[in-house]
Design an enzyme around this catalytic site. Structure first.
Site, mmCIF file in Angstrom:
data_model
loop_
_atom_site.group_PDB
_atom_site.id
_atom_site.type_symbol
_atom_site.label_atom_id
_atom_site.label_comp_id
_atom_site.label_asym_id
_atom_site.label_seq_id
_atom_site.Cartn_x
_atom_site.Cartn_y
_atom_site.Cartn_z
ATOM 1 N N ARG A 463 0.855 -1.180 0.039
ATOM 2 C CA ARG A 463 0.013 -0.084 0.045
ATOM 3 C C ARG A 463 0.994 1.462 0.075
ATOM 4 O O ARG A 463 1.718 1.293 0.970
ATOM 5 C CB ARG A 463 -0.802 0.171 1.071
ATOM 6 C CG ARG A 463 -1.730 -1.118 1.420
ATOM 7 C CD ARG A 463 -2.534 -1.195 2.715
ATOM 8 N NE ARG A 463 -3.247 -2.426 3.053
ATOM 9 C CZ ARG A 463 -3.002 -3.791 3.524
ATOM 10 N NH1 ARG A 463 -1.647 -3.620 3.917
ATOM 11 N NH2 ARG A 463 -3.611 -4.467 3.640
ATOM 12 N N ARG A 499 0.588 -1.188 -5.360
ATOM 13 C CA ARG A 499 -0.641 -0.579 -5.525
ATOM 14 C C ARG A 499 -0.747 0.800 -5.630
ATOM 15 O O ARG A 499 0.090 1.593 -4.896
ATOM 16 C CB ARG A 499 -1.760 -1.084 -4.516
ATOM 17 C CG ARG A 499 -3.116 -0.563 -5.107
ATOM 18 C CD ARG A 499 -4.058 -1.040 -3.860
ATOM 19 N NE ARG A 499 -4.160 -0.458 -2.762
ATOM 20 C CZ ARG A 499 -4.602 -0.755 -1.487
ATOM 21 N NH1 ARG A 499 -5.570 -1.522 -1.530
ATOM 22 N NH2 ARG A 499 -4.380 -0.046 -0.400
ATOM 23 N N ASN A 621 -11.177 -9.019 0.181
ATOM 24 C CA ASN A 621 -12.081 -8.037 1.074
ATOM 25 C C ASN A 621 -13.102 -7.346 0.479
ATOM 26 O O ASN A 621 -14.377 -7.316 0.597
ATOM 27 C CB ASN A 621 -11.322 -7.374 2.149
ATOM 28 C CG ASN A 621 -10.284 -8.161 2.907
ATOM 29 O OD1 ASN A 621 -10.594 -9.643 3.232
ATOM 30 N ND2 ASN A 621 -9.028 -7.593 3.521
ATOM 31 N N ASP A 622 -12.660 -6.506 -0.402
ATOM 32 C CA ASP A 622 -13.448 -5.662 -1.167
ATOM 33 C C ASP A 622 -14.540 -6.255 -2.062
ATOM 34 O O ASP A 622 -15.892 -6.054 -2.099
ATOM 35 C CB ASP A 622 -12.920 -4.676 -1.810
ATOM 36 C CG ASP A 622 -12.693 -3.353 -0.886
ATOM 37 O OD1 ASP A 622 -13.411 -2.950 -0.114
ATOM 38 O OD2 ASP A 622 -11.618 -2.374 -1.225
ATOM 39 N N ARG A 632 -18.292 -5.489 6.721
ATOM 40 C CA ARG A 632 -17.617 -6.431 7.679
ATOM 41 C C ARG A 632 -17.467 -5.626 8.851
ATOM 42 O O ARG A 632 -17.099 -6.403 9.969
ATOM 43 C CB ARG A 632 -16.460 -7.400 7.191
ATOM 44 C CG ARG A 632 -15.306 -6.492 6.810
ATOM 45 C CD ARG A 632 -14.521 -7.347 5.811
ATOM 46 N NE ARG A 632 -13.230 -6.588 5.495
ATOM 47 C CZ ARG A 632 -12.061 -6.373 5.990
ATOM 48 N NH1 ARG A 632 -11.834 -7.176 6.751
ATOM 49 N NH2 ARG A 632 -11.317 -5.702 5.655
ATOM 50 N N CYS A 669 -5.302 -11.674 -2.407
ATOM 51 C CA CYS A 669 -4.978 -11.107 -0.979
ATOM 52 C C CYS A 669 -6.379 -10.805 -0.207
ATOM 53 O O CYS A 669 -7.259 -10.672 -0.785
ATOM 54 C CB CYS A 669 -4.081 -9.866 -1.334
ATOM 55 S SG CYS A 669 -5.072 -8.535 -2.226
#
Length: 746
Positions: A463, A499, A621-622, A632, A669
């Site tokens: 990130r 990213r 996750n997204d 969540r 991921c």
């Protein structure tokens, strides 16, 4: 009856402030009896057998309280619970479900009104009022009880009282997993002054206070250097980024001048400092990305550190020869450094998340940690405590049997991790010869070493937002090159997936405000933001390519891509960046390019993008949240979130099929990559690259080296025909336990 809204607020607030669970239930019945002027108010709570236990009562015989248990569905209380519907009777004795229990001495009362208490869809209790007079409760009175029961459900849903805990022994408190492991020790409170409680006070000597502020900065910088040196031998350099982040903020002109401006306006130093810390912390707190949101805790930590240094407060003084668990709102790095490493066995923070610096430090030191428990009242220094970082739970005042059981688990866990260390240099390969690539996720420089130590084969997600967040202006190209180069050099000759800047929408930069959006999750963020600010994206892409130089490891990863035009626009920018750098005479390589599959719309467009990309990365996750329309991190709906939901599994399977048809490599991921059940299913679908937090790498490698691929393929075939996530989990878990892998779930 008095104002319903006023009385509801008063009762809920009174109950929430009680120290012990048993005090809460007593306050409930007393407050309702007084407010409604009824003869009886009783609270029944369901236990593990779904029996309704009379836990508190105003009006019924005292000897019945905490002794009477109604079998499931029995009596009027059982009817309310089973029907999930209020029952309002003028004379309860006349109802066919009436069940008399002599111990309660309730024959004196006629009217009955019971309402269910429902938490996350399950009846956890029943609230009952009774009276001597034969009458129905009014609609207003019944509505008051129904509304109050809904509020009380949030307080009682996880109450230890339902499990028989009346006096605080073996009391369990739930939080968030911070760092794995089990720690058994004694409480040492780490609860110094709280900057946020400071009030504004007139400054009597502005020039002198400004000098004090500058001196305070010098003192705290020195403390940070000392703490870094104190922990250096323990953390092998892996947490240097924490201290660098602290010093970066202390040296940030925007932060320093913000405090000075407050002083110059006539506020004393603590007041001016509070305003500055809250301002910068709120910038992070408003963000959607959990990783960046967690950075507000770091700012708050530093604020308390400055405040306590101003007050002359020293770190905790740990008793010698005692295993210590540090407990407080925010356990500071100073307190951690003050306890001998062999004596520090756990951390408990009332605030914070699994992504906070405290959690990062705990992982690096191998200290079990539980975060975000909320304030735990009536804590006493040196009282016994158990920290279960594997499950995010804390046990207060544990009994001997509980301690013995946790000690057994801790010994088993220690033995397991020691065995797993032997796997570090071994390949991640299934028993039938299929090789799986394991990467780590990172964002802080502090995260770099743990991944290497645990055998990561590269960085699956880096990130890049942090350099942008800690400046008072956009970081220069040179500053970005310096940061990116450290990561690339640490993982030299290994892939590093960087990213591009993922901000915008509800993730504003302090120096580039964005107007509020009604739905920021679907707004101006990710690739949309950076393409609209292409000058920033150009600088970042140039910095990434320059940092890599002739290192072949750089992979550029684009977030939130949902259309072909976005990909085309970036490709043109990439070509321009490469041309510029070549014209400048730099030796560079063209990086591989991929997109994150996190917007569901990206899946169907993989055939259109295949010729433009080198790889794709599934952001589980997204993607799961968008597919299920569930946040969540929202406690009201998080219980419904499960990334092994059939819809998620089917879309990931479709993604892998499309990628295979178009010869695109795929990684994944997010939390799925470290969930044993999900890993089995992903391998069965054909996924061969996973990226996770460094701490999870050894267990996942153990799973891979123990799991025949044909078993994974058979399990995923069954899972894709199963409509219930819970059944999928149970099915896979049973098979893994049959392989002797039950310790993966401890």
């Amino acid at each position: 009856m008095k104002s319903v809204v006023h009385e509801l607020a008063r009762i809920v607030q009174t109950v929430a402030m009680a120290d012990l669970p048993i005090d809460q239930v007593n306050l409930i019945v007393e407050s309702i009896s007084e407010t409604m002027a009824v003869d009886v108010c009783s609270l029944y709570l369901a236990n593990d057998k779904q029996e309704m236990m009379l836990l508190a009562s105003h009006g019924l015989a005292a000897k019945a309280v905490r002794r009477v248990k109604l079998p499931p569905g029995k009596g009027l209380v059982g009817l309310v619970a089973s029907s999930r519907h209020p029952l309002n009777l003028a004379d309860g004795e006349l109802h066919p479900n009436y069940f008399y229990i002599a111990e309660t001495q309730e024959e004196r009362f006629h009217s009955f009104c019971g309402v269910p208490i429902v938490h996350t869809g399950k009846v956890v209790g029943v609230l009952v009022v009774q009276g001597r007079e034969i009458r129905h409760l009014s609609d207003e009175e019944q509505g008051f009880l129904v509304t109050l029961a809904a509020h009380l459900a949030l307080l009682l849903g996880n109450s230890p009282l339902a499990h028989g805990d009346m006096v605080g022994y073996n009391e369990r408190v739930s939080g968030v997993k911070g760092a794995p492991g089990i720690g058994i020790g004694h409480i040492k409170l780490s609860d110094h002054g709280e900057l946020y409680s400071v009030v504004d006070t007139p400054c009597e000597d502005i020039p002198g206070t400004l000098e004090d502020w500058q001196q305070l900065l010098v003192v705290v910088r020195g403390q940070i250097d000392h703490e870094r040196e104190s922990l250096g031998s323990e953390i092998t350099g892996s947490v240097a980024g924490i201290f660098s982040a602290y010093k970066m903020l202390l040296e940030d002109p925007a932060f320093v001048t913000y405090v000075e401006a407050g002083i110059e306006k006539g506020n004393w130093l603590p007041g001016a400092l509070r305003h500055a810390i809250q301002h910068f912390a709120e910038l992070f707190l408003a963000m959607d990305d959990p990783y960046l949101k967690a950075r507000h805790e770091d700012v708050h930590h530093l604020g308390n550190k400055l405040f306590n240094a101003w007050r002359g407060i020293k770190p905790v003084d740990a008793p010698p020869d005692m295993d210590i668990v540090l407990v407080g709102p925010q356990v500071s790095v100073s307190d951690i450094a003050a306890v001998p490493s062999e004596r520090l066995v756990g951390l408990v923070c009332f605030e914070g998340s699994g992504l906070s610096h405290t959690a990062v430090l705990a992982n690096a030191l191998g200290i079990p940690a539980v975060m975000g428990t909320g304030r735990i009242r009536r804590l006493v220094d040196q009282a016994s405590i158990i920290v279960d970082g594997n499950n995010g739970q804390v046990t207060l005042n544990p009994g001997d049997m509980v301690i013995a059981e946790y000690q057994r688990l801790a010994n088993d866990r220690r033995s397991l991790m020691k065995q797993l260390e032997k796997l570090r240099e071994l390949p991640s390969i299934t028993p039938d010869g299929t090789e799986i690539t394991l990467y780590t996720n990172t964002g802080l420089l502090a995260d770099i070493s743990p991944g290497l130590h645990n055998g990561a084969q590269g960085v699956g997600l880096y990130r890049t937002e942090i350099p942008f967040m800690v400046h008072d202006s956009f970081p220069s190209e040179e500053e970005q090159v310096s940061v990116y180069r450290q990561v690339l050099e640490a993982y030299k000759n290994k892939p590093v997936y960087m990213r591009t800047l993922d901000i915008g929408g509800d993730k504003p930069l302090p120096y580039f405000p964005v107007d509020n959006e009604e739905n920021p999750a679907l707004g101006w963020r990710g690739i949309r933001f950076t393409l609209d600010n292409s000058q920033l994206l150009m600088t970042q892409v140039r910095a990434m390519i320059r940092a890599a130089g002739e290192n072949e490891g750089l992979r550029i990863l684009l977030p939130m891509v949902s259309s072909t035009s976005e990909l085309d626009d970036f490709l043109q920018l990439l070509e321009d960046a490469i041309a510029q750098l070549e014209t400048e005479g730099l030796s560079i390589l063209r990086p591989q390019l991929g997109v994150m599959v996190e917007v569901p719309a990206a899946i169907s467009q993989i055939p259109f993008w295949a010729e433009k990309l080198d790889f794709i990365s599934i952001g589980s996750n997204d993607l799961s949240q968008y597919l299920l329309a569930l946040d969540r991190d929202n406690p009201r709906v998080s219980g419904r979130y499960d990334h092994v939901h059939p819809a998620v599994l089917m879309e990931i399977n479709r993604t892998l099929d499309l990628a295979s048809k178009h010869n695109l490599s795929v990684s994944l991921c997010g939390e799925m990559a470290a969930d044993p059940v999900a890993v089995v299913l992903l391998l069965g679908m054909g996924l061969r690259t996973l990226s996770m937090s460094a701490a999870k790498l050894p267990q996942v490698k153990w799973l891979i080296r123990s799991l025949p691929l044909n078993m994974a393929e058979a399990l995923v075939s069954r899972a894709l025909t199963c409509p219930y996530p819970a059944e999928i989990r149970e099915m896979v878990r049973t098979e893994l336990e049959g392989l002797g892998l039950q310790d993966l779930f401890n």
